[in-house]
Design a protein around this motif. Structure first.
Motif, short mmCIF file in Angstrom:
data_model
loop_
_atom_site.label_atom_id
_atom_site.label_comp_id
_atom_site.label_asym_id
_atom_site.label_seq_id
_atom_site.Cartn_x
_atom_site.Cartn_y
_atom_site.Cartn_z
N TRP A 187 1.98 -4.81 -11.43
CA TRP A 187 2.69 -5.89 -11.68
C TRP A 187 3.73 -6.41 -10.86
O TRP A 187 4.25 -7.66 -10.70
CB TRP A 187 2.60 -6.39 -13.11
N HIS A 188 4.41 -5.46 -10.44
CA HIS A 188 5.93 -5.47 -9.84
C HIS A 188 5.74 -5.44 -8.56
O HIS A 188 6.34 -6.03 -7.66
CB HIS A 188 6.82 -4.56 -10.50
N GLY A 189 5.18 -4.37 -7.79
CA GLY A 189 4.98 -4.16 -6.45
C GLY A 189 6.54 -3.84 -5.86
O GLY A 189 7.51 -3.77 -6.56
N PRO A 190 6.54 -3.68 -4.61
CA PRO A 190 7.66 -3.49 -3.77
C PRO A 190 8.63 -4.81 -3.74
O PRO A 190 8.07 -5.86 -3.81
CB PRO A 190 7.17 -3.03 -2.61
N PRO A 191 9.76 -4.47 -3.11
CA PRO A 191 10.55 -6.06 -2.90
C PRO A 191 9.70 -6.57 -1.78
O PRO A 191 9.00 -5.99 -0.77
CB PRO A 191 11.83 -5.44 -2.21
N ARG A 230 -4.52 8.19 -1.06
CA ARG A 230 -4.37 7.98 0.35
C ARG A 230 -4.51 6.50 0.53
O ARG A 230 -5.13 5.79 -0.24
CB ARG A 230 -5.68 8.61 1.13
N ILE A 231 -4.16 5.99 1.79
CA ILE A 231 -4.33 4.54 2.27
C ILE A 231 -5.46 4.45 3.02
O ILE A 231 -5.51 5.37 4.11
CB ILE A 231 -2.95 4.09 2.96
N ARG A 289 -6.32 -0.05 -0.42
CA ARG A 289 -6.63 -0.62 0.82
C ARG A 289 -6.47 -2.02 0.55
O ARG A 289 -6.37 -2.49 -0.32
CB ARG A 289 -8.09 -0.46 1.06
N ASN A 290 -5.85 -2.82 1.91
CA ASN A 290 -6.19 -4.11 1.90
C ASN A 290 -7.45 -4.82 1.73
O ASN A 290 -8.44 -4.28 2.40
CB ASN A 290 -5.63 -4.68 3.18
N ARG A 307 0.88 -1.20 -0.01
CA ARG A 307 -0.03 0.07 0.09
C ARG A 307 1.06 1.35 -0.05
O ARG A 307 0.56 2.17 -0.85
CB ARG A 307 -0.98 0.07 1.17
N VAL A 308 1.88 1.28 1.04
CA VAL A 308 2.81 2.36 0.86
C VAL A 308 3.56 2.69 -0.65
O VAL A 308 3.42 3.58 -0.94
CB VAL A 308 3.82 2.37 2.16
#
Length: 94
Positions: A65-69, A91-92, A39-40, A22-23
């Protein structure tokens, strides 16, 4: 720019909760000048509503498709979103 404004809802599946997805999404959206929220969801996915110019939306969907590590994305589902007002920030929500 207003004529090119679009909004989409994106559902990201895989290992996407507990890895700062999310961040990461908020940071990417802000870099691209997009607004909306992330949101989750209870099913383990992450839901993103993004709004802005079509080219920036396409870029953001590709980045999903990649997202964070630490993330492992197995699916990215998109659909057009109907919104009454343009969001003013990203916003989250939860």
């Amino acid at each position: 720019m207003a004529e090119n404004f679009q909004a989409v809802e994106v559902r990201v599946r895989g290992r996407v909760q507990g890895v700062s997805y999310r961040v990461w999404t908020r940071d990417q959206a802000e870099r691209l000048g997009l607004t909306g929220w992330v949101r989750n969801d209870d099913d383990g996915s992450v839901v993103v509503m993004i709004a802005g110019p079509g080219t920036a939306l396409s870029t953001m969907i590709d980045r999903c498709w990649h997202g964070p590590p630490g993330a492992s994305v197995s699916a990215v589902e998109t659909r057009l979103a109907a919104i009454e007002e343009k969001p003013t920030a990203f916003r989250i929500t939860r």
